[in-house]
Design an enzyme around this catalytic site. Structure first.
Site, mmCIF file in Angstrom:
data_model
loop_
_atom_site.group_PDB
_atom_site.id
_atom_site.type_symbol
_atom_site.label_atom_id
_atom_site.label_comp_id
_atom_site.label_asym_id
_atom_site.label_seq_id
_atom_site.Cartn_x
_atom_site.Cartn_y
_atom_site.Cartn_z
ATOM 1 N N ASP A 1 2.202 2.119 3.820
ATOM 2 C CA ASP A 1 1.397 3.330 3.602
ATOM 3 C C ASP A 1 2.308 4.532 3.381
ATOM 4 O O ASP A 1 2.027 5.643 3.831
ATOM 5 C CB ASP A 1 0.432 3.594 4.756
ATOM 6 N N HIS B 1 1.949 4.784 -1.992
ATOM 7 C CA HIS B 1 1.307 5.758 -2.855
ATOM 8 C C HIS B 1 2.322 6.580 -3.649
ATOM 9 O O HIS B 1 3.431 6.840 -3.189
ATOM 10 C CB HIS B 1 0.408 6.671 -2.024
ATOM 11 N N GLU C 1 0.864 -1.193 0.000
ATOM 12 C CA GLU C 1 0.000 0.000 0.000
ATOM 13 C C GLU C 1 0.891 1.231 0.000
ATOM 14 O O GLU C 1 1.055 1.916 1.000
ATOM 15 C CB GLU C 1 -0.932 0.032 1.213
ATOM 16 N N HIS D 1 -9.336 0.987 -0.324
ATOM 17 C CA HIS D 1 -8.604 1.962 0.487
ATOM 18 C C HIS D 1 -9.568 2.943 1.140
ATOM 19 O O HIS D 1 -10.584 3.312 0.556
ATOM 20 C CB HIS D 1 -7.612 2.712 -0.407
#
Length: 333
Positions: A296, A12, A10, A171
């Site tokens: 994250d 980004h 996860e 998400h």
């Protein structure tokens, strides 16, 4: 942690082209709070550079011992925008993500962005992402203008995800019902994000959607958005409600219990929760073959998350499953 791959799922990113184009677009009125916050975050250092600079990302991965990252467009992605704008944006982002993956095949994988607000186009993009683009799944940022994937209009998207074996990373985002969360900063990651994603997952379970699409694979971050810790009560209250169900308690007739769907169709990740007690409970509840490592990034510290993975009280098999084997199975990396 010798001879163990470390795959974080996860993570980004964004592109200069996406920022320039998306920040100039009109958006759904109900998404104003989230879009304005996201645009501020994406325009402010150091987060802007952390989202854009993949060479720096690789350096941080090398320094911490992380082998691979599955990249996904910074949330809420294209979902706040009109279909005509969002479809083109999604295709262009996915083309760029596929290029990044081709250039770094052992370091980066990718989760495609799609347009739930245009379900037929989303279905086509899933086929393209999982086929010629060589990506590994899709990311959907919970609701789209207050609508959820269990609703009938999203059938083409779910059919395509099942047919192409595309895992859906569900998400969080700012809740669709915002007013109760607005005070005290509760709409964000401190509480609202998890409540929103957990609600979406429970809608998929309780609506019978997973009877219609039994081979869907849904991924939840943050150690399951609270659901693993409520599964015993969820199953207990579901059984009670079935006994008294009627007009006052409308409920789909499910084939399995909620807990059975969760263990069959869901995988969870460690993103943002470096807590050995929470991880221990998740392991007891759903097993290490349903848990994946995630950071994250850039919103959590890469080095800290990897240290947690390497130091948590796990058996060799548990650590191997969480660090890479479950991701290899679920995402095909």
């Amino acid at each position: 942690m010798t001879d163990q791959r470390v795959i974080a799922v996860e993570e980004h990113f964004t592109t200069p082209d996406f920022l320039q184009r998306a920040h100039a677009l009109d958006f759904c009125p109900g998404d104003r709070t989230e879009v304005e916050l996201t645009r501020a975050v994406e325009s402010t250092e150091p987060t802007r550079s952390q989202l854009l600079d993949l060479d720096a990302r690789l350096a941080a991965m090398d320094a911490s011992g992380q082998d691979m990252a599955l990249l996904s467009l910074n949330p809420p992605g294209v979902q706040p925008y009109r279909p005509a704008d969002a479809v083109e944006l999604a295709r262009d982002v996915n083309d760029e993500l596929a290029r990044i993956v081709r250039d770094h095949p052992n370091r980066f994988g990718g989760l495609a962005t799609v347009t739930p607000q245009a379900p037929d186009e989303a279905a086509k993009e899933i086929g393209r992402a999982m086929g010629p683009l060589g990506l590994h799944g899709i990311m959907i940022n919970s609701h789209t203008d207050g609508h959820y994937l269990d609703e009938p209009q999203f059938a083409p998207l779910l059919e395509a995800a099942e047919a192409h074996r595309a895992p859906i990373y569900l998400h969080p985002r700012v809740p669709s019902v915002l007013d109760p969360y607005a005070p005290y900063g509760l709409s964000g990651a401190i509480w609202g994000y998890g409540a929103e994603a957990g609600l979406h997952a429970m809608r998929l379970i309780m609506s019978g959607t997973l009877d219609r699409y039994p081979n869907l694979r849904i991924v939840l971050g943050h150690l399951g958005e609270g659901i693993p810790y409520y599964l015993r009560r969820i199953d207990n209250r579901y059984a009670f409600a079935r006994r008294i169900s009627g007009a006052a308690t409308p409920m789909a007739q499910l084939t399995l219990t909620p807990g059975e769907y969760f263990r069959r169709n869901f995988t969870i990740t460690t993103s943002g929760i470096d807590d050995p007690n929470a991880l221990e409970y998740a392991l007891r509840t759903i097993g290490d073959d349903n848990i994946m490592f995630a950071i994250d990034a850039p919103y959590e510290e890469t080095a800290q998350a990897v240290r947690f993975l390497t130091s948590a009280p796990l058996s060799d098999v548990q650590r191997a499953n969480i660090s890479h084997r479950t991701a290899e199975r679920v995402f095909g990396v």
